[in-house]
Design a protein around this motif. Structure first.
Motif, PDB file in Angstrom:
ATOM      1  N   ARG A 120     -14.745  -0.373   7.419  1.00 21.28           N
ATOM      2  CA  ARG A 120     -14.818  -2.056   6.990  1.00 21.28           C
ATOM      3  C   ARG A 120     -15.674  -2.569   7.488  1.00 21.28           C
ATOM      4  O   ARG A 120     -16.610  -3.733   6.895  1.00 21.28           O
ATOM      5  CB  ARG A 120     -13.872  -2.382   7.390  1.00 21.28           C
ATOM      6  N   TYR A 144       0.601  -1.220   0.150  1.00 22.32           N
ATOM      7  CA  TYR A 144      -0.332  -0.032  -0.261  1.00 22.32           C
ATOM      8  C   TYR A 144       0.924   1.498   0.162  1.00 22.32           C
ATOM      9  O   TYR A 144       0.524   2.632  -0.058  1.00 22.32           O
ATOM     10  CB  TYR A 144      -0.896   0.159   1.037  1.00 22.32           C
ATOM     11  N   SER A 155      -8.384 -12.262   9.284  1.00 13.84           N
ATOM     12  CA  SER A 155      -6.929 -10.962   9.291  1.00 13.84           C
ATOM     13  C   SER A 155      -7.579  -9.686   9.551  1.00 13.84           C
ATOM     14  O   SER A 155      -6.483  -9.012  10.051  1.00 13.84           O
ATOM     15  CB  SER A 155      -6.087 -10.496   7.660  1.00 13.84           C
ATOM     16  N   THR A 156      -8.597  -9.762   9.865  1.00 14.01           N
ATOM     17  CA  THR A 156      -9.925  -8.970  10.308  1.00 14.01           C
ATOM     18  C   THR A 156      -9.219  -7.653   9.220  1.00 14.01           C
ATOM     19  O   THR A 156     -10.338  -6.327   9.108  1.00 14.01           O
ATOM     20  CB  THR A 156      -8.670  -7.219  11.155  1.00 14.01           C
ATOM     21  N   MET A 157      -9.414  -7.587   7.904  1.00 17.75           N
ATOM     22  CA  MET A 157      -8.787  -6.584   6.426  1.00 17.75           C
ATOM     23  C   MET A 157     -10.334  -7.642   6.204  1.00 17.75           C
ATOM     24  O   MET A 157     -10.956  -8.332   5.853  1.00 17.75           O
ATOM     25  CB  MET A 157      -7.859  -6.714   5.851  1.00 17.75           C
ATOM     26  N   HIS A 187     -15.775  -9.586   6.742  1.00 22.92           N
ATOM     27  CA  HIS A 187     -14.774  -9.974   7.646  1.00 22.92           C
ATOM     28  C   HIS A 187     -13.630 -11.006   7.229  1.00 22.92           C
ATOM     29  O   HIS A 187     -14.182 -11.867   7.842  1.00 22.92           O
ATOM     30  CB  HIS A 187     -14.580  -9.265   8.611  1.00 22.92           C
ATOM     31  N   ASP A 243     -10.240   7.097   4.407  1.00 25.28           N
ATOM     32  CA  ASP A 243      -9.875   6.030   5.195  1.00 25.28           C
ATOM     33  C   ASP A 243      -8.924   6.818   7.106  1.00 25.28           C
ATOM     34  O   ASP A 243      -8.472   6.774   7.986  1.00 25.28           O
ATOM     35  CB  ASP A 243      -7.777   5.569   5.212  1.00 25.28           C
ATOM     36  N   ASP A 250       2.512  -6.580   5.193  1.00 25.07           N
ATOM     37  CA  ASP A 250       0.819  -6.900   4.141  1.00 25.07           C
ATOM     38  C   ASP A 250       0.930  -7.870   4.264  1.00 25.07           C
ATOM     39  O   ASP A 250      -0.115  -8.690   3.561  1.00 25.07           O
ATOM     40  CB  ASP A 250       0.808  -5.943   3.428  1.00 25.07           C
ATOM     41  N   ALA A 254      -7.521  -8.888  -1.720  1.00 24.87           N
ATOM     42  CA  ALA A 254      -7.140  -8.022  -0.223  1.00 24.87           C
ATOM     43  C   ALA A 254      -6.337  -6.523  -0.420  1.00 24.87           C
ATOM     44  O   ALA A 254      -6.584  -6.261   0.662  1.00 24.87           O
ATOM     45  CB  ALA A 254      -5.844  -9.290   0.735  1.00 24.87           C
ATOM     46  N   ALA A 306      -2.088 -10.263   4.288  1.00 27.83           N
ATOM     47  CA  ALA A 306      -2.889  -9.860   2.667  1.00 27.83           C
ATOM     48  C   ALA A 306      -2.537 -10.459   1.672  1.00 27.83           C
ATOM     49  O   ALA A 306      -3.250 -11.039   1.014  1.00 27.83           O
ATOM     50  CB  ALA A 306      -3.391  -8.384   2.278  1.00 27.83           C
TER      51      ALA A 306
END
Ligand code: SF4
Ligand code: SF4
Length: 354
Positions: A136, A96, A150-152, A147, A129, A237, A160, A240
């Motif tokens: 989310r 990212y 990974s909480t992402m 969800h 953000d 990451d 992801a 992800a």
């Protein structure tokens, strides 16, 4: 305009603005409000005190925009092009942050979407953000994805690697259906985490997460966490990257998210010679500028402490003489770690009989 027609018009405009997904959620209390408040209470947000400060707004969209009826959730894919230049193997930067700062790339586009809503009499607030919105949760409510453990948020189509934006509006727009959880028995993200920050499915102790430690934490990185950070110098990451749903994702078409040149041209120790002006110039468009030179050089010292050799010592000694205590303290630690590793490697050989 009828609500369905408005929904189509907004979706079309979002697509024209480059978003990969645009879906609609009702402006209700976020489903994870209680879990979020509990997480804060347990101190798992670490030093991210701003989360506590506006926790009431985060759990009630009516406090953010009185009369809000709909939250439009937008997603923009940042999956790197196949074979695109990555960081040298010497260090890692989370994907990212490979390109331009996504806040700066996406915020004007989210604002542009507001115009169509304003033309229909809506009042809006939009965020990428940084606002008091549990994006989310609304991404899940709107069906962008589910969800992940990974909480992402994980998407069937985007995998992801995507950024989220949200537009709150007072206009009533028919909501979409939430997505089905497709994690199944997979635990790859939990297993790969270098710091055991994902303590259970959908449970993150941010204080252990490398992204928190290298980006959000402003001060000294706890000694016990430093070795676990490895060679990651801005974010992480890993959770992800291992998600199997990435196999359905296409590479991002956003040129501004492509990797910057320094990813392939600079060695870890080269970063230590950056002065303030050099740092600002190198990371002018990058999200890395957010942690400022002191935070970035702190991270570089930790990575060198974990992976560096005697060749890095001159640069580290220079950093240890820095007037900025955060940098000098981490540089001292790195020098000691390199010395310790060198002794471990050379000790038995040096003392063995010829
Ligand atoms: S970002 Fe990295 S450290 Fe944080 S939870 Fe994911 S794998 Fe763990
Ligand atoms: S890696 Fe597996 S468990 Fe984790 S979010 Fe992806 S599908 Fe879910």
């Amino acid at each position: 305009m009828e609500p369905d027609a408005l929904k189509n018009a907004v979706s079309t405009e979002a697509k024209r603005l480059g978003f990969d997904a645009c879906r609609f959620a009702p402006a209700v209390r976020p489903p994870h409000s209680d879990a979020f408040l509990q997480w804060l209470q347990e101190g798992k947000a670490g030093e991210m005190k701003w989360l506590e400060k506006n926790a009431d707004r985060r759990t009630d969209p009516q406090l953010v925009l009185p009369g809000a009826k709909t939250i439009i959730v937008l997603a923009r894919n940042y999956a790197p092009q196949e074979g695109s230049p990555a960081t040298p193997s010497e260090y890692q930067i989370a994907r990212y942050a490979w390109g331009e700062d996504y806040h700066e790339v996406l915020t004007p586009r989210v604002r542009a979407l507001e115009q169509i809503l304003a033309a229909h009499g809506g009042q809006q607030r939009s965020y990428v953000d940084t606002g008091p919105v549990l994006e989310r949760d609304y991404a899940v409510l709107a069906g962008i994805g589910w969800h992940g453990k990974s909480t992402m948020v994980i998407s069937r189509d985007l995998g992801a690697f995507f950024f989220l934006g949200a537009v709150l509006t007072t206009l009533e727009i028919p909501p979409d259906q939430p997505a089905v959880d497709r994690c199944g028995r997979c635990t790859r993200c939990i297993d790969v985490c270098p710091t055991a920050a994902i303590t259970a499915p959908q449970q993150l102790d941010a204080r252990r997460c490398v992204s928190y430690l290298t980006i959000e934490l402003k001060g000294s990185i706890p000694l016990e966490m430093r070795p676990l950070i490895g060679n990651r110098i801005y974010g992480c990451d890993d959770c992800a990257a291992v998600c199997p749903w990435n196999r359905f994702a296409k590479s991002s078409t956003e040129a501004r998210f492509a990797a910057k040149g320094f990813h392939t041209s600079m060695l870890l120790r080269d970063f230590l010679s950056l002065d303030d002006a050099g740092f600002r110039e190198l990371f002018r468009d990058s999200p890395i500028k957010r942690i400022k030179r002191r935070g970035f050089l702190r991270n570089v010292c930790v990575a060198l402490g974990n992976t560096g050799t005697h060749e890095d010592l001159p640069s580290l000694h220079k950093a240890a003489a820095e007037p900025e205590p955060l940098i000098s303290e981490h540089a001292f630690w790195a020098i000691q770690e390199i010395a310790r590793r060198t002794q471990l490697a050379e000790g038995p050989l040096a003392s063995s009989p010829a």
